[in-house]
Write a protein that holds these residues in place. Structure first.
Motif, mmCIF file in Angstrom:
data_model
loop_
_atom_site.group_PDB
_atom_site.id
_atom_site.type_symbol
_atom_site.label_atom_id
_atom_site.label_comp_id
_atom_site.label_asym_id
_atom_site.label_seq_id
_atom_site.Cartn_x
_atom_site.Cartn_y
_atom_site.Cartn_z
ATOM 1 N N ASP A 239 38.037 41.835 4.893
ATOM 2 C CA ASP A 239 39.349 42.257 4.378
ATOM 3 C C ASP A 239 39.382 43.762 4.107
ATOM 4 O O ASP A 239 40.417 44.401 4.234
ATOM 5 C CB ASP A 239 39.783 41.446 3.144
ATOM 6 N N GLU A 240 38.222 44.334 3.809
ATOM 7 C CA GLU A 240 38.170 45.780 3.592
ATOM 8 C C GLU A 240 38.196 46.567 4.916
ATOM 9 O O GLU A 240 38.830 47.613 4.991
ATOM 10 C CB GLU A 240 36.898 46.166 2.819
ATOM 11 N N ASP B 190 38.158 46.045 -5.055
ATOM 12 C CA ASP B 190 38.213 44.673 -5.573
ATOM 13 C C ASP B 190 38.153 44.597 -7.099
ATOM 14 O O ASP B 190 38.264 43.494 -7.648
ATOM 15 C CB ASP B 190 37.058 43.847 -4.995
ATOM 16 N N MET C 37 43.122 46.435 -4.684
ATOM 17 C CA MET C 37 43.193 45.813 -3.365
ATOM 18 C C MET C 37 43.875 44.446 -3.395
ATOM 19 O O MET C 37 44.550 44.064 -2.442
ATOM 20 C CB MET C 37 41.786 45.649 -2.783
ATOM 21 N N HIS C 38 43.626 43.681 -4.451
ATOM 22 C CA HIS C 38 44.217 42.345 -4.550
ATOM 23 C C HIS C 38 44.973 42.245 -5.867
ATOM 24 O O HIS C 38 44.350 42.123 -6.921
ATOM 25 C CB HIS C 38 43.137 41.257 -4.500
HETATM 26 FE FE LIG Z 1 38.758 42.727 -1.085
#
Ligand SMILES: [Fe+2]
Ligand SMILES: [Fe+2]
Length: 239
Positions: A77-78, A158, A212-213
């Motif tokens: 995801d990164e 994160d 990020m989330h």
């Molecule tokens: Fe992530």
């Protein structure tokens, strides 16, 4: 899936895609584009999200202008789409800490990455990003964050991960939702160094935390980092 874009600080854009089934209430995957003479992307999104993320970037600036491709650590995801971005942007380079380059990126990147020393700054022309090594925080040996010095934006990856599809910027508490997500995912590599590493980031007293989330915030950022550090210290003591 819909991808939305918001300017969360001056010429810093949050590109967000919510995946409904990834967590209760959905789970956002956010990339950040710093618009400067040498534009920088923090997180590429997973490889399969490249059409969505690249289209969102292209609505802000031509893809081929991208100069720097960066991310917190080596997970799909990164950085799953880093080679797609390298191929779409001929002048772009991946920039990461020495550990990430040595362990993974020298091999995985289609073009050689730029190795950064802890504390090294890339002058983007109008914006300056400082690379900060945060080994194992929140996870992975090669973990790092970026601090944009002119807007005092901390791209904290994160850290503070939480579920749901909230607003781009929230004034609500982000520590409680992050600890709830920690209970769900157990994503943080708890160690005696975790709290201390996060406290070093708090000392930057960022004006914006770019997550990020989940939702980003401009509310009491240093305090949120210190509260998170204390919570991880407590969890570590319970191990
Ligand atoms: Fe992530
Ligand atoms: Fe991660």
């Amino acid at each position: 899936m819909n991808t939305s874009t918001h300017e969360i600080a001056d010429r810093i854009y949050r590109i967000s895609t919510c995946v409904p089934d990834a967590a209760p209430g959905g789970f956002t995957f956010n990339q950040f584009l710093v618009d400067a003479e040498e534009p920088l992307l923090f997180h590429t999104g997973p490889r399969r999200m490249f059409p969505l993320v690249s289209a969102a970037v292209a609505r802000i600036l031509p893809l081929e202008r991208l100069r720097w491709i960066t991310f917190g650590h080596v997970e799909s995801d990164e950085c799953g789409a880093m080679n797609e971005f390298l191929s779409a942007a001929p002048r772009a380079e991946v920039a990461h800490g020495a550990t990430g380059c040595m362990v993974s990126l020298d091999d995985l990147c289609d073009r050689a990455p730029r190795k950064l020393a802890d504390g090294e700054v890339i002058d983007l022309g109008g914006r300056r990003v400082r690379h900060i090594d945060t080994p194992h925080v929140p996870h992975n040996w090669e973990a790092r964050v970026l601090f944009e010095e002119t807007t005092e934006t901390l791209f904290c990856g994160d850290l503070f991960t939480h579920a749901g599809n909230g607003p781009a910027i929230t004034e609500a508490d982000i520590v409680g939702p992050a600890l709830a997500a920690e209970e769900l995912f157990h994503a943080t590599g708890l160690s005696p160094a975790t709290g201390a590493t996060i406290r070093r980031l708090a000392a930057l007293e960022p004006r914006t935390l770019a997550l990020m989330h989940g939702s980003s915030t401009r509310t009491r950022c240093g305090e949120a980092l210190r509260t998170l550090a204390d919570a991880y210290d407590r969890l570590t003591r319970q191990l």
